[in-house]
Design an enzyme around this catalytic site. Structure first.
Site, mmCIF file in Angstrom:
data_model
loop_
_atom_site.group_PDB
_atom_site.id
_atom_site.type_symbol
_atom_site.label_atom_id
_atom_site.label_comp_id
_atom_site.label_asym_id
_atom_site.label_seq_id
_atom_site.Cartn_x
_atom_site.Cartn_y
_atom_site.Cartn_z
ATOM 1 N N ASN A 66 0.836 -1.210 0.000
ATOM 2 C CA ASN A 66 0.000 0.000 0.000
ATOM 3 C C ASN A 66 0.872 1.263 0.000
ATOM 4 O O ASN A 66 0.635 2.201 0.758
ATOM 5 C CB ASN A 66 -0.949 -0.008 1.207
ATOM 6 C CG ASN A 66 -2.050 1.031 1.084
ATOM 7 O OD1 ASN A 66 -2.354 1.506 -0.004
ATOM 8 N ND2 ASN A 66 -2.644 1.401 2.211
ATOM 9 N N GLU A 95 1.677 -3.093 -5.166
ATOM 10 C CA GLU A 95 1.296 -1.705 -4.916
ATOM 11 C C GLU A 95 2.447 -0.924 -4.288
ATOM 12 O O GLU A 95 2.292 -0.223 -3.288
ATOM 13 C CB GLU A 95 0.027 -1.609 -4.057
ATOM 14 C CG GLU A 95 -0.735 -0.334 -4.344
ATOM 15 C CD GLU A 95 -2.127 -0.283 -3.714
ATOM 16 O OE1 GLU A 95 -2.746 0.781 -3.832
ATOM 17 O OE2 GLU A 95 -2.574 -1.275 -3.105
ATOM 18 N N ASP A 117 -1.516 -10.047 -4.695
ATOM 19 C CA ASP A 117 -2.854 -9.547 -4.412
ATOM 20 C C ASP A 117 -3.716 -9.845 -5.631
ATOM 21 O O ASP A 117 -3.673 -9.120 -6.621
ATOM 22 C CB ASP A 117 -2.784 -8.036 -4.122
ATOM 23 C CG ASP A 117 -4.136 -7.460 -3.760
ATOM 24 O OD1 ASP A 117 -5.148 -8.188 -3.841
ATOM 25 O OD2 ASP A 117 -4.189 -6.261 -3.406
ATOM 26 N N ASN A 151 -6.975 -9.831 -5.590
ATOM 27 C CA ASN A 151 -8.173 -8.984 -5.518
ATOM 28 C C ASN A 151 -9.470 -9.734 -5.803
ATOM 29 O O ASN A 151 -10.436 -9.153 -6.301
ATOM 30 C CB ASN A 151 -8.037 -7.768 -6.447
ATOM 31 C CG ASN A 151 -7.532 -6.545 -5.698
ATOM 32 O OD1 ASN A 151 -8.011 -6.240 -4.614
ATOM 33 N ND2 ASN A 151 -6.557 -5.856 -6.269
ATOM 34 N N HIS A 175 -2.803 -4.534 4.285
ATOM 35 C CA HIS A 175 -2.620 -5.971 4.078
ATOM 36 C C HIS A 175 -1.588 -6.488 5.077
ATOM 37 O O HIS A 175 -0.774 -5.717 5.595
ATOM 38 C CB HIS A 175 -2.100 -6.271 2.664
ATOM 39 C CG HIS A 175 -3.055 -5.938 1.571
ATOM 40 N ND1 HIS A 175 -3.685 -6.885 0.799
ATOM 41 C CD2 HIS A 175 -3.460 -4.732 1.095
ATOM 42 C CE1 HIS A 175 -4.454 -6.293 -0.100
ATOM 43 N NE2 HIS A 175 -4.332 -4.987 0.048
#
Length: 266
Positions: A11, A37, A154, A156, A257
């Protein structure tokens, strides 16, 4: 010999580095760490995060500044590096990088997040449509060479009801749509990759790896299991331990996360 892999959506690596990522990495016993990310180029990162001692770093930023970005940190120098998966729309998007480390190819994936009824969801669907045949082809190539494949990251998508706390309230939400879940079933059933964490934790809720910053989701463990380690069957069969490195409290969180770690006995 053990082979340990961790994967985490940071993030934003610059923010995560200030909050505790560097300390976590320094204490990690992993042989490979996959990041998603990252949202930064190498020159924007402090040395302790972008070039930590003892690690070889492959960082693939997005062509759009401040978005996406994936990385692989490995103790051993990669034998080869591949950026993207042959889809022109996404090869500069910082969504996928794959490295060869001995007998294992390791991919770091950041599958787009979506929002129902928007272009973001359409982008996610285009990515999924292009990525599935790549996975099928790549698994055949890797195994044909007598090697193994693992794709971490990730994804998603929460695959089953056990993979998110509030599944009833999210049946029409991106990340738990029927068509997304069916696509992930194809990754497992047609491509033949194995969800390693679920394989070692059958019949339980979670373990979750993402909790919204909104409300008290983390305190109530109202999370989603969307950070997956998906391996070819030969490698998956050697997994002996899998766990989520959930922070003890809000103060110790450095991302929304948590790292997901798998140990293989090679």
């Amino acid at each position: 010999m053990s082979f340990e892999i961790s994967t985490v959506n940071v993030n934003g690596l610059r923010a995560a580095a200030r909050k505790g990522f560097v300390e976590w990495l320094g204490s990690s016993g992993a042989d490979v760490v996959c990041l998603q990310e990252v949202r930064a180029e190498a020159g924007q990162l402090p040395a302790e995060a972008g070039a930590p001692p003892g690690w070889h770093v492959v960082l693939v930023p997005s062509s759009v500044k401040g978005r996406a970005g994936v990385a692989v940190y490995s103790r051993a120098e990669p034998d080869a590096v591949r950026v993207g998966f042959g889809a022109e729309e996404f090869d500069a998007s910082g969504r996928y990088v794959e490295v060869d480390l001995g007998a294992v190819s390791v991919g770091s994936l950041y599958l787009p997040s979506g929002e129902v009824g928007t272009e973001r969801q359409a982008e996610k669907e285009r990515f999924m449509a292009a990525f599935l045949p790549y996975l099928e082809r790549r698994r055949a190539e890797v195994e044909g060479a007598g090697r193994e494949l693992v794709v971490c990251g990730d994804w998603n998508i929460a695959h089953r009801e056990a993979d998110l706390k509030n599944w009833r309230g999210n049946r029409r939400s991106s990340g738990f749509l029927p068509e997304e879940r069916a696509w992930l079933s194809r990754v497992f059933d047609e491509v033949g990759l194995v969800d390693v964490v679920r394989g070692l934790h059958p019949g339980v809720e979670g373990p979750y790896s993402w909790w919204s910053y909104r409300g008290r989701a983390f305190d109530n463990d109202s999370g989603w299991r969307i950070d997956l380690v998906c391996a070819s069957p030969g490698l998956a069969g050697r997994a002996v331990e899998a766990y989520v490195e959930r922070a003890a409290d809000h103060v110790e969180r450095w991302s929304d996360h948590a790292p997901v770690t798998v140990v293989f006995d090679l």
